[in-house]
Design an enzyme around this catalytic site. Structure first.
Site, mmCIF file in Angstrom:
data_model
loop_
_atom_site.group_PDB
_atom_site.id
_atom_site.type_symbol
_atom_site.label_atom_id
_atom_site.label_comp_id
_atom_site.label_asym_id
_atom_site.label_seq_id
_atom_site.Cartn_x
_atom_site.Cartn_y
_atom_site.Cartn_z
ATOM 1 C CG HIS A 52 -11.353 0.662 9.748
ATOM 2 N ND1 HIS A 52 -10.833 0.021 10.842
ATOM 3 C CD2 HIS A 52 -10.648 0.193 8.692
ATOM 4 C CE1 HIS A 52 -9.871 -0.816 10.471
ATOM 5 N NE2 HIS A 52 -9.744 -0.723 9.160
ATOM 6 C CB ILE A 53 -14.399 4.369 5.132
ATOM 7 C CG1 ILE A 53 -15.410 3.934 4.068
ATOM 8 C CG2 ILE A 53 -13.874 5.781 4.871
ATOM 9 C CD1 ILE A 53 -16.305 2.833 4.516
ATOM 10 C CB ALA A 54 -8.595 4.415 4.156
ATOM 11 C CG ASP B 67 9.309 -1.655 6.127
ATOM 12 O OD1 ASP B 67 9.815 -2.520 6.882
ATOM 13 O OD2 ASP B 67 8.187 -1.784 5.603
ATOM 14 C CD GLU C 37 -11.553 1.067 13.938
ATOM 15 O OE1 GLU C 37 -12.148 0.187 13.276
ATOM 16 O OE2 GLU C 37 -10.506 1.615 13.577
ATOM 17 C CB ILE D 89 -0.959 0.001 1.201
ATOM 18 C CG1 ILE D 89 -1.977 -1.133 1.061
ATOM 19 C CG2 ILE D 89 -1.675 1.346 1.326
ATOM 20 C CD1 ILE D 89 -2.893 -1.289 2.259
#
Length: 313
Positions: free
Chosen positions: A286-288, A171, A265, A152
């Site tokens: 929480h919709i991305a 990372d 949530e 992502i």
């Protein structure tokens, strides 16, 4: 064989992949734990999103369970170790919502940098706040810092470079000689976390929730960021200290923030109230990773994986 689906899913994928199976599809099951436990007791497969907790009594009571399909990529709502111990396969929809999340990150970054898109009510009331909105910033020329550099984050980086941003990432699990740092469309600089926070105009999180990442962006980390920096978390709740973000926005220590995920949530009560009145803040449920297109992809990938597993392919 019985498949229980406890959260919303593309129904065409259900019809296509699960011919010949006994399917219980009820998105309300996630909010009816007793009914869910009853249906799961004789289920061969369970398909969930992020709210169904596949652990504890639910998992223990699902004696016939052979696999779990996850309509998404995060696995913190699934006791993966317990599943492994029982030989239960877990299938996340890896890659299926990468584009949706990447677009969310870039879109909210542009909105928060520009700061001009919330004037509708003022204009409709007859005012003209042109001077007040004239300090909006362009995304071109800014630096994007990615914490985590998986698939992502790489999709996000590609879009950022196309818009004229420079990109750095932190990372420790991506080797220095990994070709991901030198893609065909540009270059991504590998940086230590402190340096990345200190030098980025936009910081976006792309890490799972683990003991190591919980609370990694709190008051101390925010204090190292530029005062006008933008923080975006569309990864996992708990990685960011929400109270610290709210305080930093109110005090001007952050230029803006977008939070799509939360430690608890749905967001409610005191956890929700702490954000009231915060400037330049975007909160989403929480919709991305959920769009019309990604729902089809995620559902198809998950359904096919579960069906193949149950058929023994």
């Amino acid at each position: 064989m019985k498949i229980v689906i406890s959260e919303f899913m593309d129904e065409a994928a259900i019809r296509s992949a699960f011919v010949g199976f006994d399917v219980v599809y009820d998105p309300a099951l996630v909010d009816a734990p007793d009914r869910l436990a009853g249906e799961a007791a004789d289920a061969d497969a369970l398909i969930v999103r992020n709210r169904t907790q596949v652990r504890g009594a639910l998992l223990d009571g699902a004696a016939r369970l052979r696999c779990v399909g996850r309509l998404g990529v995060g696995l913190d709502n699934i006791d993966v170790a317990a599943c492994e111990a029982r030989g239960i396969a877990v299938y996340p929809a890896t890659g299926a919502n990468d584009v949706s999340v990447a677009e969310y990150v870039i879109g909210t970054a542009m909105l928060l940098l520009r700061g001009a898109y919330r004037a509708t009510d003022e204009l409709a009331a007859g005012t003209w706040p042109r001077n007040a909105l004239s300090a909006g910033r362009e995304i071109s020329g800014k630096r994007l810092g990615l914490i985590g550099f998986g698939s992502i984050a790489r999709e996000t980086a590609r879009r950022a470079v196309a818009l004229g941003m420079s990109v750095a990432a932190h990372d420790p699990f991506v080797a220095a000689d990994d070709p991901a740092w030198r893609p065909s469309w540009g270059r991504v600089e590998s940086r230590p976390l402190e340096s990345l926070l200190r030098t980025s105009d936009v910081v976006s999180l792309h890490v799972p929730l683990t003991d190591e990442t919980r609370g990694m962006i709190g008051g101390e980390a925010i204090a190292t960021m530029p005062d006008d920096a933008i923080l975006i978390n569309a990864a996992r709740g708990g990685v960011v200290d929400e109270a610290a973000v709210a305080e930093a926005l109110r005090s001007g220590r952050l230029g803006g923030a977008a939070l799509d995920v939360f430690d608890a949530e749905p967001l409610k009560g005191a956890a929700a109230e702490r954000f009231a009145g915060c400037p330049n803040l975007v909160l989403t449920p929480h919709i991305a990773g959920v769009t019309a297109e990604s729902n089809v992809r995620v559902s198809r990938v998950t359904a096919e994986a579960v069906a193949q597993h149950l058929r023994g392919h």
